[in-house]
Motif scaffolding. Sequence first.
Motif, PDB file in Angstrom:
ATOM      1  N   LEU A   1       0.916  -1.169  -0.015  1.00  0.00           N
ATOM      2  CA  LEU A   1      -0.035   0.147  -0.048  1.00  0.00           C
ATOM      3  C   LEU A   1       0.885   1.392   0.111  1.00  0.00           C
ATOM      4  N   VAL A   2       1.904   0.959   0.819  1.00  0.00           N
ATOM      5  CA  VAL A   2       2.935   2.238   0.793  1.00  0.00           C
ATOM      6  C   VAL A   2       3.545   2.495  -0.541  1.00  0.00           C
ATOM      7  N   ALA A   3       3.807   1.433  -1.507  1.00  0.00           N
ATOM      8  CA  ALA A   3       4.528   1.505  -2.624  1.00  0.00           C
ATOM      9  C   ALA A   3       3.493   2.155  -3.656  1.00  0.00           C
ATOM     10  N   VAL A   4       2.043   1.611  -3.611  1.00  0.00           N
ATOM     11  CA  VAL A   4       1.335   2.283  -4.340  1.00  0.00           C
ATOM     12  C   VAL A   4       1.027   3.593  -4.101  1.00  0.00           C
ATOM     13  N   ALA A   5       0.916   4.101  -2.997  1.00  0.00           N
ATOM     14  CA  ALA A   5       0.520   5.615  -2.415  1.00  0.00           C
ATOM     15  C   ALA A   5       1.795   6.334  -3.104  1.00  0.00           C
ATOM     16  N   ALA A   6       3.079   5.824  -2.821  1.00  0.00           N
ATOM     17  CA  ALA A   6       4.292   6.608  -3.326  1.00  0.00           C
ATOM     18  C   ALA A   6       4.317   6.991  -4.852  1.00  0.00           C
ATOM     19  N   ALA A   7       3.969   5.825  -5.597  1.00  0.00           N
ATOM     20  CA  ALA A   7       4.115   5.821  -7.026  1.00  0.00           C
ATOM     21  C   ALA A   7       2.896   6.770  -7.506  1.00  0.00           C
TER      22      ALA A   7
ATOM     23  N   VAL B   1       1.198  12.018  -9.591  1.00  0.00           N
ATOM     24  CA  VAL B   1       0.433  12.994  -9.915  1.00  0.00           C
ATOM     25  C   VAL B   1       1.225  14.204  -9.924  1.00  0.00           C
ATOM     26  N   VAL B   2       2.441  14.346  -9.426  1.00  0.00           N
ATOM     27  CA  VAL B   2       3.189  15.538  -9.392  1.00  0.00           C
ATOM     28  C   VAL B   2       3.941  15.534 -10.663  1.00  0.00           C
ATOM     29  N   ALA B   3       4.295  14.676 -11.165  1.00  0.00           N
ATOM     30  CA  ALA B   3       5.045  14.683 -12.416  1.00  0.00           C
ATOM     31  C   ALA B   3       3.792  14.996 -13.467  1.00  0.00           C
ATOM     32  N   LEU B   4       2.727  14.722 -13.378  1.00  0.00           N
ATOM     33  CA  LEU B   4       1.800  15.036 -14.351  1.00  0.00           C
ATOM     34  C   LEU B   4       1.381  16.347 -14.270  1.00  0.00           C
ATOM     35  N   LEU B   5       1.218  17.059 -13.024  1.00  0.00           N
ATOM     36  CA  LEU B   5       0.880  18.355 -12.807  1.00  0.00           C
ATOM     37  C   LEU B   5       2.235  19.210 -13.528  1.00  0.00           C
ATOM     38  N   VAL B   6       3.437  18.744 -13.021  1.00  0.00           N
ATOM     39  CA  VAL B   6       4.722  19.712 -13.714  1.00  0.00           C
ATOM     40  C   VAL B   6       4.524  19.689 -15.146  1.00  0.00           C
TER      41      VAL B   6
ATOM     42  N   MET C   1       5.913  14.193 -18.498  1.00  0.00           N
ATOM     43  CA  MET C   1       4.845  13.292 -18.965  1.00  0.00           C
ATOM     44  C   MET C   1       5.112  11.916 -19.002  1.00  0.00           C
ATOM     45  N   LEU C   2       6.521  11.642 -19.585  1.00  0.00           N
ATOM     46  CA  LEU C   2       6.831  10.201 -19.528  1.00  0.00           C
ATOM     47  C   LEU C   2       6.949   9.514 -18.234  1.00  0.00           C
ATOM     48  N   LEU C   3       7.464  10.137 -17.165  1.00  0.00           N
ATOM     49  CA  LEU C   3       7.373   9.621 -15.866  1.00  0.00           C
ATOM     50  C   LEU C   3       6.276   9.499 -15.207  1.00  0.00           C
ATOM     51  N   ALA C   4       5.058  10.511 -15.525  1.00  0.00           N
ATOM     52  CA  ALA C   4       3.735  10.225 -14.948  1.00  0.00           C
ATOM     53  C   ALA C   4       3.080   9.078 -15.595  1.00  0.00           C
ATOM     54  N   GLY C   5       3.496   8.454 -16.802  1.00  0.00           N
ATOM     55  CA  GLY C   5       2.932   7.504 -17.641  1.00  0.00           C
ATOM     56  C   GLY C   5       3.442   6.187 -16.871  1.00  0.00           C
ATOM     57  N   ARG C   6       4.822   6.325 -16.753  1.00  0.00           N
ATOM     58  CA  ARG C   6       5.369   5.168 -16.173  1.00  0.00           C
ATOM     59  C   ARG C   6       4.923   4.961 -14.861  1.00  0.00           C
ATOM     60  N   LEU C   7       4.999   5.852 -13.988  1.00  0.00           N
ATOM     61  CA  LEU C   7       4.448   5.834 -12.769  1.00  0.00           C
ATOM     62  C   LEU C   7       2.801   5.278 -12.581  1.00  0.00           C
ATOM     63  N   ALA C   8       2.196   5.883 -13.428  1.00  0.00           N
ATOM     64  CA  ALA C   8       0.680   5.353 -13.480  1.00  0.00           C
ATOM     65  C   ALA C   8       0.772   4.038 -13.710  1.00  0.00           C
ATOM     66  N   SER C   9       1.456   3.568 -14.875  1.00  0.00           N
ATOM     67  CA  SER C   9       1.328   1.968 -15.081  1.00  0.00           C
ATOM     68  C   SER C   9       1.847   1.268 -13.759  1.00  0.00           C
TER      69      SER C   9
END
Length: 71
Positions: A3-9, A14-19, A30-38
Amino acid sequence: MLLVAVAAALAVGVVALLVGTLGDGEHGAMLLAGRLASSASVLAVITAVWLADGMHHVPPTTSADAPPVRI
């Protein structure tokens, strides 16, 4: 820990998507946000299956002469 790993990712994604969207449209963010979302979605599914299957429970410890516990 899952659960901690899910929350951190999810939080970093979300921060990368906002940036990437609110900033200057940085392609790397945007690439980082996509990778972390997956990654967060895979971890979320693994966590849900782990919790639903009951694999997080440990059988009680008994004496050596007790019959084996079937899991």
